[in-house]
Design an enzyme around this catalytic site. Structure first.
Site, PDB file in Angstrom:
ATOM      1  N   ARG A 144      34.220  -6.407   9.968  1.00  0.00           N
ATOM      2  CA  ARG A 144      32.844  -6.552   9.525  1.00  0.00           C
ATOM      3  C   ARG A 144      32.328  -5.154   9.227  1.00  0.00           C
ATOM      4  O   ARG A 144      32.602  -4.215   9.984  1.00  0.00           O
ATOM      5  CB  ARG A 144      32.021  -7.213  10.635  1.00  0.00           C
ATOM      6  CG  ARG A 144      30.649  -7.643  10.189  1.00  0.00           C
ATOM      7  CD  ARG A 144      30.707  -8.852   9.276  1.00  0.00           C
ATOM      8  NE  ARG A 144      29.362  -9.288   8.897  1.00  0.00           N
ATOM      9  CZ  ARG A 144      29.077  -9.876   7.745  1.00  0.00           C
ATOM     10  NH1 ARG A 144      30.023 -10.095   6.851  1.00  0.00           N
ATOM     11  NH2 ARG A 144      27.853 -10.265   7.484  1.00  0.00           N
ATOM     12  N   ARG A 158      19.756 -12.407  33.040  1.00  0.00           N
ATOM     13  CA  ARG A 158      19.285 -12.029  34.382  1.00  0.00           C
ATOM     14  C   ARG A 158      18.040 -12.802  34.770  1.00  0.00           C
ATOM     15  O   ARG A 158      17.173 -13.009  33.935  1.00  0.00           O
ATOM     16  CB  ARG A 158      18.877 -10.556  34.398  1.00  0.00           C
ATOM     17  CG  ARG A 158      19.984  -9.603  34.339  1.00  0.00           C
ATOM     18  CD  ARG A 158      19.459  -8.211  34.697  1.00  0.00           C
ATOM     19  NE  ARG A 158      20.401  -7.250  34.169  1.00  0.00           N
ATOM     20  CZ  ARG A 158      20.139  -6.438  33.177  1.00  0.00           C
ATOM     21  NH1 ARG A 158      18.947  -6.424  32.629  1.00  0.00           N
ATOM     22  NH2 ARG A 158      21.072  -5.622  32.746  1.00  0.00           N
ATOM     23  N   TYR A 207      37.075  -4.945  20.122  1.00  0.00           N
ATOM     24  CA  TYR A 207      35.652  -4.588  20.125  1.00  0.00           C
ATOM     25  C   TYR A 207      35.382  -3.746  21.371  1.00  0.00           C
ATOM     26  O   TYR A 207      34.814  -4.208  22.346  1.00  0.00           O
ATOM     27  CB  TYR A 207      34.851  -5.899  20.151  1.00  0.00           C
ATOM     28  CG  TYR A 207      33.366  -5.833  19.910  1.00  0.00           C
ATOM     29  CD1 TYR A 207      32.670  -4.646  19.780  1.00  0.00           C
ATOM     30  CD2 TYR A 207      32.635  -7.028  19.823  1.00  0.00           C
ATOM     31  CE1 TYR A 207      31.304  -4.642  19.555  1.00  0.00           C
ATOM     32  CE2 TYR A 207      31.276  -7.034  19.604  1.00  0.00           C
ATOM     33  CZ  TYR A 207      30.610  -5.839  19.481  1.00  0.00           C
ATOM     34  OH  TYR A 207      29.255  -5.843  19.266  1.00  0.00           O
ATOM     35  N   ASP A 253      33.912  -0.461  23.612  1.00  0.00           N
ATOM     36  CA  ASP A 253      32.780   0.459  23.699  1.00  0.00           C
ATOM     37  C   ASP A 253      33.294   1.885  23.891  1.00  0.00           C
ATOM     38  O   ASP A 253      34.477   2.101  24.173  1.00  0.00           O
ATOM     39  CB  ASP A 253      31.885   0.061  24.876  1.00  0.00           C
ATOM     40  CG  ASP A 253      31.106  -1.212  24.579  1.00  0.00           C
ATOM     41  OD1 ASP A 253      30.816  -1.453  23.395  1.00  0.00           O
ATOM     42  OD2 ASP A 253      30.793  -1.958  25.520  1.00  0.00           O
ATOM     43  N   GLU A 266      19.658  -1.355   9.597  1.00  0.00           N
ATOM     44  CA  GLU A 266      21.086  -1.684   9.675  1.00  0.00           C
ATOM     45  C   GLU A 266      21.340  -3.057   9.048  1.00  0.00           C
ATOM     46  O   GLU A 266      20.826  -4.062   9.535  1.00  0.00           O
ATOM     47  CB  GLU A 266      21.492  -1.655  11.151  1.00  0.00           C
ATOM     48  CG  GLU A 266      22.979  -1.739  11.379  1.00  0.00           C
ATOM     49  CD  GLU A 266      23.328  -1.477  12.849  1.00  0.00           C
ATOM     50  OE1 GLU A 266      22.745  -0.584  13.488  1.00  0.00           O
ATOM     51  OE2 GLU A 266      24.204  -2.208  13.343  1.00  0.00           O
ATOM     52  N   ARG A 287      28.898 -10.255  26.011  1.00  0.00           N
ATOM     53  CA  ARG A 287      28.566  -8.841  26.147  1.00  0.00           C
ATOM     54  C   ARG A 287      27.147  -8.653  26.700  1.00  0.00           C
ATOM     55  O   ARG A 287      26.851  -7.632  27.298  1.00  0.00           O
ATOM     56  CB  ARG A 287      28.614  -8.143  24.768  1.00  0.00           C
ATOM     57  CG  ARG A 287      29.988  -7.926  24.216  1.00  0.00           C
ATOM     58  CD  ARG A 287      29.915  -7.448  22.768  1.00  0.00           C
ATOM     59  NE  ARG A 287      29.179  -6.206  22.582  1.00  0.00           N
ATOM     60  CZ  ARG A 287      29.706  -4.994  22.702  1.00  0.00           C
ATOM     61  NH1 ARG A 287      30.969  -4.861  23.022  1.00  0.00           N
ATOM     62  NH2 ARG A 287      28.971  -3.931  22.498  1.00  0.00           N
ATOM     63  N   ARG A 346      18.661  -4.745  12.610  1.00  0.00           N
ATOM     64  CA  ARG A 346      17.802  -3.946  13.506  1.00  0.00           C
ATOM     65  C   ARG A 346      17.281  -2.703  12.811  1.00  0.00           C
ATOM     66  O   ARG A 346      17.861  -2.241  11.827  1.00  0.00           O
ATOM     67  CB  ARG A 346      18.540  -3.574  14.792  1.00  0.00           C
ATOM     68  CG  ARG A 346      19.917  -3.003  14.606  1.00  0.00           C
ATOM     69  CD  ARG A 346      20.675  -2.996  15.950  1.00  0.00           C
ATOM     70  NE  ARG A 346      22.096  -2.734  15.724  1.00  0.00           N
ATOM     71  CZ  ARG A 346      23.040  -2.890  16.633  1.00  0.00           C
ATOM     72  NH1 ARG A 346      22.748  -3.301  17.835  1.00  0.00           N
ATOM     73  NH2 ARG A 346      24.296  -2.639  16.342  1.00  0.00           N
TER      74      ARG A 346
HETATM   75  N1  UDP Z   1      22.914 -10.822  19.903  1.00  0.00           N
HETATM   76  C1  UDP Z   1      21.986 -11.770  19.540  1.00  0.00           C
HETATM   77  N2  UDP Z   1      20.672 -11.412  19.411  1.00  0.00           N
HETATM   78  C2  UDP Z   1      20.244 -10.137  19.607  1.00  0.00           C
HETATM   79  C3  UDP Z   1      21.197  -9.162  19.992  1.00  0.00           C
HETATM   80  C4  UDP Z   1      22.529  -9.536  20.120  1.00  0.00           C
HETATM   81  O1  UDP Z   1      22.335 -12.925  19.326  1.00  0.00           O
HETATM   82  O2  UDP Z   1      19.036  -9.877  19.445  1.00  0.00           O
HETATM   83  C5  UDP Z   1      24.328 -11.248  20.019  1.00  0.00           C
HETATM   84  C6  UDP Z   1      25.049 -11.147  18.680  1.00  0.00           C
HETATM   85  O3  UDP Z   1      25.978 -12.217  18.623  1.00  0.00           O
HETATM   86  C7  UDP Z   1      25.783  -9.825  18.795  1.00  0.00           C
HETATM   87  C8  UDP Z   1      26.179  -9.831  20.263  1.00  0.00           C
HETATM   88  O4  UDP Z   1      25.055 -10.427  20.907  1.00  0.00           O
HETATM   89  O5  UDP Z   1      26.904  -9.771  17.927  1.00  0.00           O
HETATM   90  C9  UDP Z   1      26.493  -8.466  20.845  1.00  0.00           C
HETATM   91  O6  UDP Z   1      25.370  -7.648  20.675  1.00  0.00           O
HETATM   92  P1  UDP Z   1      25.439  -6.068  20.881  1.00  0.00           P
HETATM   93  O7  UDP Z   1      24.032  -5.559  20.890  1.00  0.00           O
HETATM   94  O8  UDP Z   1      26.301  -5.783  22.055  1.00  0.00           O
HETATM   95  O9  UDP Z   1      26.178  -5.608  19.548  1.00  0.00           O
HETATM   96  P2  UDP Z   1      26.491  -4.144  18.963  1.00  0.00           P
HETATM   97  O10 UDP Z   1      25.397  -3.222  19.451  1.00  0.00           O
HETATM   98  O11 UDP Z   1      27.866  -3.793  19.444  1.00  0.00           O
HETATM   99  O12 UDP Z   1      26.441  -4.375  17.492  1.00  0.00           O
END
Ligand code: UDP
Length: 349
Positions: free
Chosen positions: A230, A157, A329, A331, A281, A153, A261
């Site tokens: 989850r 870059r 999963y 969006d 969170e 996801r 976060r």
């Molecule tokens: N992820 C990570 N470190 C970060 C942010 C994301 O390893 O700082 C990984 C983690 O496995 C997460 C996945 O990337 O489940 C997808 O992150 P995303 O931000 O898309 O998750 P969401 O916002 O849907 O919870």
């Protein structure tokens, strides 16, 4: 709205005391709080973007989260800014060479799990500092037991572009998300505080067709067993400051820190109001009765879902939809598109 335009009468059943599901935002002292976690609308699909823009004006917010590991701060997604902060490399060639060298002894041809996938993409340093701890607390499992697609996801870059998404269109609706759902439901009966399962027979008898967006296994009374989800816990804090962390999203990547976060809501709308509102969170094991935020799409659960899907296919007066009905999963823009296609297909609207 589309069904109403097509002459159908709808009734919306909602367990909570408000509409808008998990995109519900609540205005508190001028700040639109994303009550069920941050929702940043982003899409590559112009139809989905135009559809949403009918109901609200979107601002220019671009998600550029920071990742904090101990006292170090890194830009996300993994890009030249991250590589520069991590190793001091300055050009794309230097970064590529550094990553290639680092992963030499780890490389696998076709990654079978999240750990292998992550190391293949960005090497072991970034994996250890920014991915492993975050992912394992987020999902409650080891990275070797998680599917590789979760990490796909995130973009990787070799430019200095801190935009978290690759999509063409992105923004936050000015005034929050709830107004969008209010407009969609204009003139449609909504019953709040109503648990579908407590009144299932009576409600089913009212409708020719039911669109069910809850968990598919609960609909079938967990007959074939329980699917895994989850869950999350949100802790709101009101803090005496007009700018607590300088960014909407800061990720905490160490496993020892129990939250993943901190969201500072007013940065989604470029405000600086005192007091500021934060949401911590916390990922959480899901048990029946908890909010199921994420499906766990590993082989075991996907197989069980397929069995539920066969039951669903035999239930012609019910359509299953959304992240929980489809057990994927997805969006927000995926949901918009799939819903528009569904309405077109089944109701010709
Ligand atoms: N992820 C990570 N470190 C970060 C942010 C994301 O390893 O700082 C990984 C983690 O496995 C997460 C996945 O990337 O489940 C997808 O992150 P995303 O931000 O898309 O998750 P969401 O916002 O849907 O919870």
């Amino acid at each position: 709205m589309k069904l109403k335009k097509g002459g159908k009468t709808s009734l919306v059943i909602e367990k909570r005391n408000h509409i808008a599901g998990n995109i519900y935002t609540k205005n508190e002292g001028g700040i639109n709080v994303h009550v069920y976690g941050a929702h940043i609308f982003h899409t590559d699909n112009k139809e989905a973007w135009d559809y949403m823009n009918q109901f609200a004006e979107f601002n220019r917010f671009t998600n550029a989260p920071l990742a904090r590991y101990k006292d170090e701060l890194y830009h996300l997604p993994f890009n030249m800014s991250t590589f520069n902060q991590m190793w001091g490399v300055k050009t794309p060639d230097e970064a590529r060479a550094y990553i290639e060298k680092q992963k030499e002894s780890y490389k696998v041809e076709s990654p079978k799990n999240l750990e292998e996938q992550a190391i293949n993409l960005v090497g072991p340093d970034i994996y250890k500092k920014l991915i492993k701890g975050y992912t394992e607390k987020q999902w409650g499992r080891n990275c070797v037991d998680l599917p590789a697609f979760i990490i796909k996801r995130l973009p990787v870059r070799y430019t200095y572009d801190n935009n978290y998404f690759n999509d063409q269109y992105q923004g936050i609706p000015k005034g929050g998300y709830t107004q969008i759902i209010e407009k969609l439901l204009n003139g449609i009966e909504v019953r709040l505080n109503t648990d579908f399962f407590e009144h299932k027979e009576e409600l089913m008898a009212l409708a020719n067709h039911v669109i069910y967006t809850g968990t598919i296994d609960q609909y079938f009374d967990y007959n074939l067993g329980k699917l895994d989800y989850r869950s999350l816990k949100f802790e709101k804090k009101v803090v005496n400051s007009n700018n607590f962390q300088g960014n909407a999203v800061v990720n905490y990547t160490r496993k020892e820190i129990p939250y993943t976060r901190i969201i500072e809501h007013q940065h989604f709308e470029f405000k600086q109001i005192n007091p500021t509102i934060l949401t911590y969170e916390y990922p959480k094991k899901w048990e029946v009765g908890d909010e199921p935020y994420y499906p766990i799409n590993d082989d075991k659960n996907n197989l069980l879902f397929k069995k539920y899907q066969s039951l669903a296919n035999e239930t012609s007066n019910v359509t299953f939809a959304g992240r929980l009905g489809w057990y994927r999963y997805l969006d927000m823009d995926d949901i918009v598109m799939q819903t528009l296609q569904f309405v077109k297909r089944h109701f010709n609207e």
